[in-house]
Design an enzyme around this catalytic site. Structure first.
Site, short mmCIF file in Angstrom:
data_model
loop_
_atom_site.label_atom_id
_atom_site.label_comp_id
_atom_site.label_asym_id
_atom_site.label_seq_id
_atom_site.Cartn_x
_atom_site.Cartn_y
_atom_site.Cartn_z
N ARG A 1 0.84 -1.21 0.00
CA ARG A 1 0.00 0.00 0.00
C ARG A 1 0.87 1.25 0.00
O ARG A 1 0.56 2.24 -0.67
CB ARG A 1 -0.93 -0.03 1.21
CG ARG A 1 -1.96 -1.15 1.17
CD ARG A 1 -2.77 -1.23 2.45
NE ARG A 1 -3.66 -0.09 2.58
CZ ARG A 1 -4.25 0.24 3.74
NH1 ARG A 1 -4.01 -0.48 4.83
NH2 ARG A 1 -5.07 1.28 3.80
N ASN B 1 -8.40 7.69 6.68
CA ASN B 1 -7.49 7.20 5.64
C ASN B 1 -6.05 7.35 6.08
O ASN B 1 -5.70 8.29 6.80
CB ASN B 1 -7.73 7.97 4.33
CG ASN B 1 -9.14 7.80 3.82
OD1 ASN B 1 -9.83 6.84 4.19
ND2 ASN B 1 -9.60 8.74 3.03
N HIS C 1 -6.39 7.24 12.10
CA HIS C 1 -5.94 5.84 11.98
C HIS C 1 -4.49 5.76 11.58
O HIS C 1 -4.01 4.70 11.19
CB HIS C 1 -6.81 5.09 10.96
CG HIS C 1 -8.20 4.84 11.48
ND1 HIS C 1 -9.21 4.35 10.68
CD2 HIS C 1 -8.76 5.05 12.68
CE1 HIS C 1 -10.32 4.23 11.39
NE2 HIS C 1 -10.08 4.68 12.60
N GLY D 1 -17.53 9.42 2.15
CA GLY D 1 -16.81 8.22 1.69
C GLY D 1 -16.48 7.21 2.76
O GLY D 1 -15.42 6.58 2.71
#
Ligand code: APR
Length: 235
Positions: free
Chosen positions: A58, A94, A111, A178
C-alpha cells in the site's frame, strides 16, 4: 452570517476516485486480505513479515496516486472558510496522504499514516516511504525488529480523538464523506454531532450503515458530489 465551523470525516471512499483501494466495497482490501492477520496487533505478533508485506504494497502505491477533485475541494473550502473567520477540521480514517497533498492543513489522521513508521523499542516516529521488514533498524535507536507501520490497528485506540471531539463540539455542520460507518469510534461521530444539535450531512456513493442519522444526504462519486456541495455552500 459568520463563516461556519465544519467538521468533515472522510473514509476510503474519498480516495477511491484516485485509484486507492476501499475496504468493504466490491473487490475491496478485506475481500483479498484477512484483517485479523494484517491489521491487528495479534496478527503482527503472529507474522510480522505478512503485515509488513501488506503495508509495503500500500505504501509503494502512494506515489502512483494523486489527490482527486474531492480532496482539492476540501482544501479550497478550508481556505475560503478561514478567510471569513470560519474553520474546517478534517478528521480522516485514511492512511494515505492525499488530503495533505491536496493542501488541507487542519488534518487529524486518526488511523495513522502510511508514510510514517514507529519504533516499539524507543517510541520514535519517522517519516517512511520505503519498505519495512523485521530486519529494518530504527534510525533513532538503531535497534532492529521493532519497526512498525504508523497505522492504528483494530483493537487499538485511534489518535487525535480529543481534538476531533473538541472540534465537533464547536461545529455548526458535520459532514461524513466516503465512509461505510462501520468502524468505531469514527462511526460514532454522527451520533455525537446530533446529540449536540449539529446538522449532519452524508456525501457517499451509497447510504452508509448510519445513513438514517443524517439530516441531509447526497449520493454519487465523491469527485463529483463533494466539489458540487462545496461550491454551493454559502454563508
Ligand atoms: N465516492 C464516494 N464514496 C465511495 C466511492 C466513491 N467513488 N467509492 C466507494 N465509496 C463509499 C462506499 O460506498 C463505502 O460506504 O466509501 C465507503 C468505503 O467504506 P469502507 O471500504 O468500509 O472504508 P471506510 O469506511 O473508510 O473504513 C473505515 O475500516 O478497515 C478499517 O481502518 C480501516 O479506516 C478504515 C475503516
Amino acid at each position: 452570517m459568520a463563516a461556519p465551523r465544519i467538521l468533515v470525516l472522510t473514509g476510503a471512499g474519498i480516495s477511491a476516485d484516485s485509484g486507492v483501494d476501499t475496504f468493504r466495497t466490491q473487490g475491496g482490501l478485506w475481500e483479498r486480505h484477512d484483517w485479523r492477520e494484517v491489521a491487528t496487533p495479534e496478527g503482527f505478533a503472529a507474522d510480522p513479515g505478512k503485515v509488513h508485506g501488506f503495508y509495503n504494497g500500500r505504501r509503494a502505491a502512494l506515489p502512483e496516486v494523486r489527490p482527486n477533485a474531492a480532496h482539492r475541494a476540501l482544501a479550497d473550502l478550508e481556505r475560503r472558510l478561514e478567510k471569513d473567520g470560519g474553520r474546517l477540521t478534517l478528521v480522516t480514517q485514511n492512511v494515505d496522504d492525499l488530503h495533505q497533498r491536496a493542501g488541507s492543513r487542519e488534518v487529524l489522521p486518526i488511523h495513522g499514516s502510511l508514510d510514517r513508521a514507529s519504533c516499539t523499542a524507543c517510541g520514535a516516529v519517522h517519516e517512511w516511504r520505503q519498505d519495512l521488514s523485521v530486519e529494518t533498524p530504527c534510525p533513532g535507536c538503531g535497534k532492529a525488529g521493532g519497526m512498525q507501520p504508523y497505522v492504528v490497528w483494530f483493537g487499538e485506540m485511534p489518535r487525535h480523538l480529543d481534538e476531533a471531539e473538541a472540534a465537533l463540539d464547536e461545529a455548526d455542520l458535520f459532514v461524513s464523506i466516503g465512509t461505510s460507518g462501520s468502524v468505531y469510534p469514527a462511526a460514532g461521530l454522527v451520533a455525537a454531532a446530533r446529540a449536540g444539535g449539529t446538522r449532519c450531512l452524508e456525501l457517499n456513493l451509497e447510504p452508509s450503515e448510519n445513513a438514517g442519522l443524517f439530516d441531509d444526504t447526497r449520493y454519487g462519486k465523491a469527485a463529483q458530489i463533494v466539489p458540487e456541495w462545496a461550491e454551493e455552500l454559502t454563508w
